[in-house]
Each structure stands twice: as structure tokens, then as C-alpha cells.
Scaffold this motif. Structure first.
Motif, PDB file in Angstrom:
ATOM      1  N   GLN A   1      17.151 -20.310 -40.443  1.00  0.00           N
ATOM      2  CA  GLN A   1      18.001 -21.031 -39.494  1.00  0.00           C
ATOM      3  C   GLN A   1      19.332 -21.397 -40.146  1.00  0.00           C
ATOM      4  O   GLN A   1      20.266 -21.822 -39.462  1.00  0.00           O
ATOM      5  CB  GLN A   1      17.297 -22.304 -38.993  1.00  0.00           C
ATOM      6  N   GLY A   2      19.368 -21.288 -41.463  1.00  0.00           N
ATOM      7  CA  GLY A   2      20.604 -21.595 -42.180  1.00  0.00           C
ATOM      8  C   GLY A   2      20.990 -23.049 -42.073  1.00  0.00           C
ATOM      9  O   GLY A   2      22.168 -23.410 -42.152  1.00  0.00           O
ATOM     10  N   LYS A   3      20.000 -23.932 -41.875  1.00  0.00           N
ATOM     11  CA  LYS A   3      20.337 -25.353 -41.838  1.00  0.00           C
ATOM     12  C   LYS A   3      19.170 -26.220 -42.286  1.00  0.00           C
ATOM     13  O   LYS A   3      18.052 -25.735 -42.460  1.00  0.00           O
ATOM     14  CB  LYS A   3      20.816 -25.755 -40.434  1.00  0.00           C
ATOM     15  N   TYR A   4      19.496 -27.489 -42.492  1.00  0.00           N
ATOM     16  CA  TYR A   4      18.484 -28.478 -42.874  1.00  0.00           C
ATOM     17  C   TYR A   4      17.817 -29.024 -41.609  1.00  0.00           C
ATOM     18  O   TYR A   4      18.495 -29.351 -40.633  1.00  0.00           O
ATOM     19  CB  TYR A   4      19.127 -29.618 -43.658  1.00  0.00           C
ATOM     20  N   ARG A   5      16.479 -29.120 -41.640  1.00  0.00           N
ATOM     21  CA  ARG A   5      15.748 -29.638 -40.475  1.00  0.00           C
ATOM     22  C   ARG A   5      14.812 -30.775 -40.894  1.00  0.00           C
ATOM     23  O   ARG A   5      14.203 -30.748 -41.963  1.00  0.00           O
ATOM     24  CB  ARG A   5      14.892 -28.511 -39.849  1.00  0.00           C
ATOM     25  N   GLU A   6      14.626 -31.719 -39.995  1.00  0.00           N
ATOM     26  CA  GLU A   6      13.841 -32.922 -40.293  1.00  0.00           C
ATOM     27  C   GLU A   6      12.385 -32.616 -40.666  1.00  0.00           C
ATOM     28  O   GLU A   6      11.666 -31.956 -39.930  1.00  0.00           O
ATOM     29  CB  GLU A   6      13.853 -33.855 -39.069  1.00  0.00           C
ATOM     30  N   LEU A   7      11.979 -33.112 -41.831  1.00  0.00           N
ATOM     31  CA  LEU A   7      10.574 -33.023 -42.223  1.00  0.00           C
ATOM     32  C   LEU A   7       9.913 -34.394 -42.281  1.00  0.00           C
ATOM     33  O   LEU A   7       8.757 -34.552 -41.948  1.00  0.00           O
ATOM     34  CB  LEU A   7      10.437 -32.338 -43.601  1.00  0.00           C
ATOM     35  N   THR A   8      10.690 -35.383 -42.770  1.00  0.00           N
ATOM     36  CA  THR A   8      10.137 -36.737 -42.846  1.00  0.00           C
ATOM     37  C   THR A   8      11.169 -37.728 -42.330  1.00  0.00           C
ATOM     38  O   THR A   8      12.353 -37.416 -42.225  1.00  0.00           O
ATOM     39  CB  THR A   8       9.783 -37.144 -44.296  1.00  0.00           C
ATOM     40  N   SER A   9      10.667 -38.923 -42.025  1.00  0.00           N
ATOM     41  CA  SER A   9      11.527 -39.960 -41.477  1.00  0.00           C
ATOM     42  C   SER A   9      10.943 -41.301 -41.873  1.00  0.00           C
ATOM     43  O   SER A   9       9.730 -41.497 -41.780  1.00  0.00           O
ATOM     44  CB  SER A   9      11.543 -39.828 -39.950  1.00  0.00           C
TER      45      SER A   9
END
Length: 428
Positions: free
Chosen positions: A343-351
Motif C-alpha cells: 500500500q506504500g503507507k503506514y496503517r494503524e496496528l495499535t492504539s
RNA sequence: GGAGGCGUCGCCUAGUCCGGUCUAUGGCGCCGCACUGCUAAUGCGGUUUGGGCUUUACCGUCCAUCGAGGGUUCAAAUCCCUCCGCCUCCGCCA
């Protein structure tokens, strides 16, 4: 909910917070007036009731005509008391209803703005350069199918879109992740907890999930129960209506549960693979602590999340969410986003969220120390959301032939294997 | 699914049949004070939670609170109804 005393003393602060969230500022004045009515009608009820009690004590001693007139007077008073009581209850209900609609006070350091206005705090690790390595990365679903690990076709056949089966090494990988996460949490002093996944409305509302996000929650009408979207809910409600001795704090729990999300309003988003699904398993950290400790604890939760993602050898960044993207309960929230190569991007894994005393007030959870009793603070943070972690692991650790390197931390939980390899005969 | 029992201010407990100083009894625990070489023992006092008023502390005072909510009554821990939880038995079942 917020402290009514704060609202009375410093309504401007509450107004500013509502404004930063992009929510209704008018609530503040409506609530101030309802609270005023609640107090004045309450005072009247108290006075009438005191008179009624005094009178009631005279009746059994009285005789004849005196008794008759006392009874008549008492009857009048009883009616007046009932009317005042009704009035008080109405005002109290109105105030409570308004109070429950107010979001938590936004932390002063939280950036103001909407979803796009997050701030990147740091980046850890470096995304791989697949071009330099000389191959094009496969996405997680393609890898998952090659490994015989993920089956979304049959998930859709049996349960619909956004459902999946984890098979073979996929199933083993989940169990390894969960065990490794629980091992980290336990080493850090957390108590592991397996929670109920169906909860009553009080637990759901108390945690703050029946407001704007209600549409995202599964509800079983026949039984008046909700499927939890995270074990944060049963962990927060665990101590509902309790007073906890301050010497026992902090209480740190590592919950493990399935998470159910309707994903309403996300049609068309992340439809491929298992990044966004209706059901997944998650290890969640949840802490009860003194309000003064909450900020420091929030940093600790973030540190544990960073430790976890680092141990999985994933490149990720830490962001602080903006005020309009906090949800009702959080005063401040940090996400860790892993790099997803295809995806070429950072995606949410934790919050991780600091919900200060907001949930504790709704759930009636207090601490007791020399000062007396008062609501404590609660915080939560993802340790391992399994499906998204699998996405990141497969994509970041893949090799040209479609096999996937297993990070060291997971090997003990996978019988020592260091490589997941494509199956000769895929499960199709 | 069916039948029955139970729920009192940290824990145990009296009170509930028969409504009225119940302004909820007693014990244990805990806190304070006194006494005491120390400890122990003893004595006295305090000890549910929430809201209001008093300046939002202290002190004081009023109201609510006997699993929750409603009802009857001048008056409810006590009588009636609904719900929740726990326990026992029967049925079904992983």
C-alpha cells in the motif's frame, strides 16, 4: 462523563473542548440549566420530605380528632412530596442524559483538527526497498493463500464479506502471536484475562461505545446483549460499581477476546484480504490507576506497544491523533502504524487512549485513599490486533519465493520454525 | 425450559410472618484517643455510599440509600408487582 463541578466552575473549558472535537457546544448551557433545576427541585423535595417524616412520627401517638387532622395534613404533604420527587427526577434525568452526550475533555497537547490533522511523533525501523532487492512484493492475501494460511473465499461463502478462515500456518501464526503478546504482557506484570464477549447495555454505554459509534456495534435484540468490539469493554466494566483501595493500584489487565465490528460506513474501504474484518482476535492492555498517574501510564502503554512492534521487527510510526478523531472517551490518543509495503503507507496496528476519569464516572468505579473516594482513571492500549499484525508480518517479512521469515520472538511459539513456506498443494 | 430458596451500610449477622423512636442490632475487621516498660489485653469514640445547603476545606445540618425499579399507605428493610444476581433440584446439552 466529565465532572459536573468542573462544568459549573469552568464552563469555558468544556466549551473549548467540545469545539475542538467538532461537537455541539450548546450542550454546555443546556446542561448548566438542567443541573440548576435539578438542584433547586432537589432542595425543595428534601425540605418537604423532612417535614413529612416529622409529621409521620406524631401520628401513631395521636388520638381522636387530633389524629384525623394530622392524617389530612399528612395526606396533603404526601402529594406535595410526590410531585417534588417527580420534578427532581425529571431534572436529574435530563441532566444525566445531557451529561452522557458530552465527550471527554480534550488534552491540551492534543493537536486540534480532524482525521487528517494527526502529528507524526517518530518513525522506528526502515521500510524495505523491494526494488533494490529485485522483486515486487506480494500483498498479504496472495502470500496468505500461497502459504495456505488465509481463506477469504470460504469466509465469504459461509459468513459473508469481511469474514475469513485462518488455516494451517495462519492458525498457528495467530496462536503464536497471542502467546507471545501474553508473554510480554505477563512479564510486564499484567494479569491475563479471558473476558465475556457479550455484554449488557450498561457495560457498552459505560465504556462510551453507544454514542456516535453505536452503528458499528453488533446487537442481539432477543437477549438485549452487545457483541464487544474490543475486550476494553468487559475489562472496563469488570470493576463497575466498585470502590478499589488505592494501595492496590495500578491494576493492569491483559485481555484476550474476539472483537466484532459492523464496519458500517466503510463500504469499499480495505475490501481485499483481512485488514478490515467483522471479527478478529486481540490482546488488549487495560489499566486502572490514580488520576495523577494516568499521563505517565499512557506513556508506558505506548512504550509496551513500541516494544511489541519492534520485537516483531516491523517498521512503524507513532502518531498523535487530533481532537476531532478521539472518540467520546479519550482525552488523548496515540496510534502505532506499521508500514504496509503493497500500500506504500503506514496503517494503524495499535492504539492507546487515556480516558482519564471519563469511563470510571460512567461505570461508577472509584478509588479510596486517605482523601476519601473519587473516580479513578482508566487507560487502554492494543497489544496485538491479530489480523492486522498478520498483514504486516507477511508483507514485511516476505521473500521472493513467497515464503515468510518468522521474527525471532515468535519462533518459540511456532515450534522453533524460522520460515513459513508455500504449501505444495494450496487448500483450494 | 420447569420448581423452589436467598440477597441488610468491608465480612458475618438481628430485624421481614404481625408496617410506626429502625434515627437498622450485635460481632469481627479497620481508624482515632486513653491506659500501659514494649507487644498484647482493656476502655471510650468513630467506621455504607451519594446528593443538597453552609464559602466547594473544617465543622455542622438536611435528604436519599436494606440487590434494582415501580406500586399500596399518612408511614415500607417489613406488604404487592416486575427485573437482576446467587444457590438447590428436575429436564436438555457442549
Amino acid at each position: 462523563m466529565i465532572d459536573l463541578r468542573l462544568l459549573r466552575e469552568d464552563p469555558d473549558r468544556v466549551r473549548a473542548s467540545q469545539r475542538a472535537r467538532g461537537e455541539d457546544v450548546g450542550l454546555v448551557d443546556a446542561l448548566l440549566s438542567a443541573d440548576e433545576r435539578r438542584r433547586s427541585s432537589g432542595t425543595r423535595f428534601d425540605e418537604l420530605r423532612a417535614e413529612q417524616k416529622q409529621l409521620g412520627r406524631l401520628i401513631p401517638k395521636a388520638q381522636g380528632e387530633e389524629k384525623t387532622s394530622l392524617l389530612a395534613r399528612a395526606k396533603e404533604l404526601a402529594d406535595a412530596v410526590k410531585a417534588a420527587d417527580t420534578e427532581q427526577q425529571q431534572a436529574a434525568e435530563e441532566a444525566q442524559e445531557l451529561l452522557l452526550r458530552l465527550g471527554n475533555i480534550v488534552h491540551p497537547d492534543a493537536p486540534v483538527g480532524g482525521e487528517e490533522d494527526f502529528v507524526v511523533l517518530e518513525q522506528i525501523g526502515t521500510p524495505r526497498d523491494f526494488a533494490a532487492e529485485g522483486f515486487t512484493p506480494r500483498d498479504h492475501l496472495e502470500l496468505g493463500e500461497l502459504l495456505g494460511a488465509i481463506d477469504t473465499d470460504r469466509g465469504a461463502k459461509v459468513s459473508g464479506s469481511r469474514f475469513y478462515y485462518l488455516t494451517g500456518v495462519g492458525a498457528l501464526l495467530e496462536l503464536a502471536l497471542v502467546n507471545a503478546a501474553i508473554a510480554q504482557a505477563t512479564a510486564a506484570g499484567f494479569t491475563p484475562v479471558l473476558t465475556p464477549n457479550l455484554v449488557r447495555p450498561a457495560a457498552m454505554a459505560g465504556t462510551g461505545y453507544l454514542g456516535q459509534v453505536e452503528d458499528d456495534v453488533y446487537y442481539l435484540e432477543k437477549d438485549d446483549l452487545y457483541l464487544v468490539g474490543t475486550s476494553e469493554v468487559p475489562l472496563a466494566a469488570y470493576h463497575m460499581d466498585e470502590i478499589i483501595d488505592a494501595s492496590r493500584l495500578p491494576l493492569r489487565y491483559a485481555g484476550f477476546s474476539a472483537c466484532y465490528r459492523r464496519e458500517a460506513g466503510s463500504y469499499g474501504k480495505d475490501t481485499r484480504g483481512i485488514f478490515r474484518v467483522h471479527q478478529f482476535d486481540k490482546v488488549e492492555m487495560f489499566v486502572y490507576t490514580a488520576p495523577e498517574e494516568a499521563e505517565a501510564e499512557h506513556q508506558r502503554l505506548l512504550a509496551w506497544e513500541k516494544q511489541w512492534l519492534s520485537s516483531l521487527e516491523l517498521p512503524f510510526q507513532v502518531i498523535e491523533l487530533a481532537s476531532g478523531d478521539l472518540g467520546a472517551s479519550a482525552s488523548r490518543k496515540f496510534d502505532c502504524e506499521a508500514w504496509v509495503p503493497t500500500q506504500g503507507k503506514y496503517r494503524e496496528l495499535t492504539s492507546t487512549s487515556n480516558t482519564t476519569q471519563f469511563q470510571a464516572r460512567r461505570l461508577n468505579i472509584r478509588q479510596r485513599d486517605e482523601q476519601g473516594t473519587r473516580p479513578l482513571a482508566t487507560l487502554n492500549g492494543t497489544l496485538c490486533a491479530v489480523t492486522r499484525t498478520i498483514v504486516a508480518l507477511l508483507e514485511n517479512h516476505q521473500l521472493p519465493d513467497g515464503s515468510v521469515r518468522v521474527p525471532e520472538v515468535l519462533r518459540p511459539f511456532l515450534g522453533g520454525r524460522d520460515l513459513l513456506e508455500p504449501t505444495a498443494a494450496p487448500a483450494k
